[in-house]
Design an enzyme around this catalytic site. Structure first.
Site, PDB file in Angstrom:
ATOM      1  N   TYR A   1      -6.714  15.498  -9.670  1.00 51.82           N
ATOM      2  CA  TYR A   1      -5.909  14.683 -10.481  1.00 51.82           C
ATOM      3  C   TYR A   1      -4.818  15.087 -11.483  1.00 51.82           C
ATOM      4  CZ  TYR A   1      -5.254  10.470 -13.438  1.00 51.82           C
ATOM      5  OH  TYR A   1      -4.686   9.598 -14.199  1.00 51.82           O
TER       6      TYR A   1
ATOM      7  N   LYS B   1      -0.598  14.651 -11.237  1.00 55.43           N
ATOM      8  CA  LYS B   1       0.262  14.221 -12.405  1.00 55.43           C
ATOM      9  C   LYS B   1       1.111  15.073 -12.862  1.00 55.43           C
ATOM     10  CE  LYS B   1      -1.443  10.241 -12.590  1.00 55.43           C
ATOM     11  NZ  LYS B   1      -0.844   8.829 -12.326  1.00 55.43           N
TER      12      LYS B   1
ATOM     13  N   ASP C   1       0.922  -1.227   0.157  1.00 57.08           N
ATOM     14  CA  ASP C   1      -0.034  -0.110   0.180  1.00 57.08           C
ATOM     15  C   ASP C   1       1.166   1.220   0.134  1.00 57.08           C
ATOM     16  OD1 ASP C   1      -1.553   2.394   0.779  1.00 57.08           O
ATOM     17  OD2 ASP C   1      -2.935   0.843   1.928  1.00 57.08           O
TER      18      ASP C   1
ATOM     19  N   ASN D   1       2.478   2.476 -10.792  1.00 57.89           N
ATOM     20  CA  ASN D   1       1.223   2.282 -11.398  1.00 57.89           C
ATOM     21  C   ASN D   1       0.162   2.884 -10.406  1.00 57.89           C
ATOM     22  OD1 ASN D   1      -0.856   1.198 -13.627  1.00 57.89           O
ATOM     23  ND2 ASN D   1      -1.085   0.049 -11.727  1.00 57.89           N
TER      24      ASN D   1
ATOM     25  N   THR E   1     -10.956   0.673 -17.996  1.00 54.99           N
ATOM     26  CA  THR E   1     -10.694   0.030 -16.875  1.00 54.99           C
ATOM     27  C   THR E   1     -11.912   0.601 -15.917  1.00 54.99           C
ATOM     28  OG1 THR E   1      -9.629   1.545 -16.105  1.00 54.99           O
ATOM     29  CG2 THR E   1      -8.382  -0.150 -17.138  1.00 54.99           C
TER      30      THR E   1
END
Length: 244
Positions: free
Chosen positions: A164, A168, A59, A86, A199
């Site tokens: 988000y 990144k 984790d 990832n 996904t």
């Protein structure tokens, strides 16, 4: 046999990447924050004929699990050849710059940036023992300041995710600094966007997961003449390199 650790690999792009690297003859450590889900993913792969895959509990928000995974891999392999960061989360949406809570920012940065830093710093000594160490930081084109500022970008109005996207962008900057510090070594370190992919992360909208996996693997297995400290998004540009 080369070894690879993939974080967040019990489903989606991470699982597909594990599958493809197993096919290419690497020993794959499938990182999962829920070990039982990781073991279930490994069984799924084994049942389909994939070998040399092992689940490890990791984790990225919990340093003790990262250290434990490192100790396991060191005992079994003595070194690590490839690290694929990832694991990532999108955070609660919508994400408006003026309204999104600090808690939302903290949760996403904890995984998408701080988690990558924790894992990389913990495993760097094992990576240094490899003759050709590789690090792939899985990023997104939405983290590009250039694209986010371009009204002609096809995703200009759809990719306004203040949390988000910021995480990144920060990950991309970390990648640049990491590559700079290791520029005179055998390391090849790049930020790679796998593209908008079908996904759970995207509610199963987008391109095929097999294509996304190939995009990551390309930079996980590049030779010594390959690039380092670069940002790639083959979905944005067929030549690969994405503007920062």
């Amino acid at each position: 046999m080369k070894s690879v650790l993939i974080t967040g690999a019990n489903r989606g792009i991470g699982l597909e990447t594990a599958k493809q690297l197993s096919q290419k003859g690497l020993f794959v450590y499938l990182g999962s924050r829920d070990l039982q889900k990781g073991k279930a993913a490994v069984k799924e792969l084994n049942d389909k004929g994939f070998q040399n895959v092992k689940a490890v509990n990791i984790d990225v928000t919990k340093p003790e699990t990262i250290i434990s995974a490192k100790n396991t891999i060191e005992k079994e392999q003595a070194q690590l050849d490839v690290l694929i960061n990832n694991a990532g989360i999108s955070g609660t949406v919508p994400q408006h710059a003026l309204e999104t809570s600090i808690d939302n920012f903290e949760d996403v940065f904890e995984v998408n940036l701080y988690g990558v830093v924790r894992v990389t710093q913990t495993f760097i000594d094992l990576l240094k023992k490899s003759p050709e160490p590789r690090i792939v930081n899985v990023t997104s084109s939405v983290g590009s300041l250039t694209l986010q500022s371009d009204p002609n970008w096809q995703a200009y109005d759809d990719a306004k995710l203040a949390v988000y996207a910021s995480s990144k962008s920060a990950l991309n900057m970390y990648t640049v600094h990491l590559a700079y510090e290791l520029q005179d070594t055998a390391f090849r370190i790049n930020a790679v966007c796998p593209g908008y992919t079908k996904t759970a992360f995207t509610n199963y909208n987008g391109g095929e997961v097999e294509v996304a996996g190939k995009r990551i693997i390309k930079y996980a297995l590049i030779d010594q003449n390959g690039p380092t400290g670069k940002f790639f998004s083959e979905e944005y540009n067929e030549t690969g390199e994405c503007p920062w």
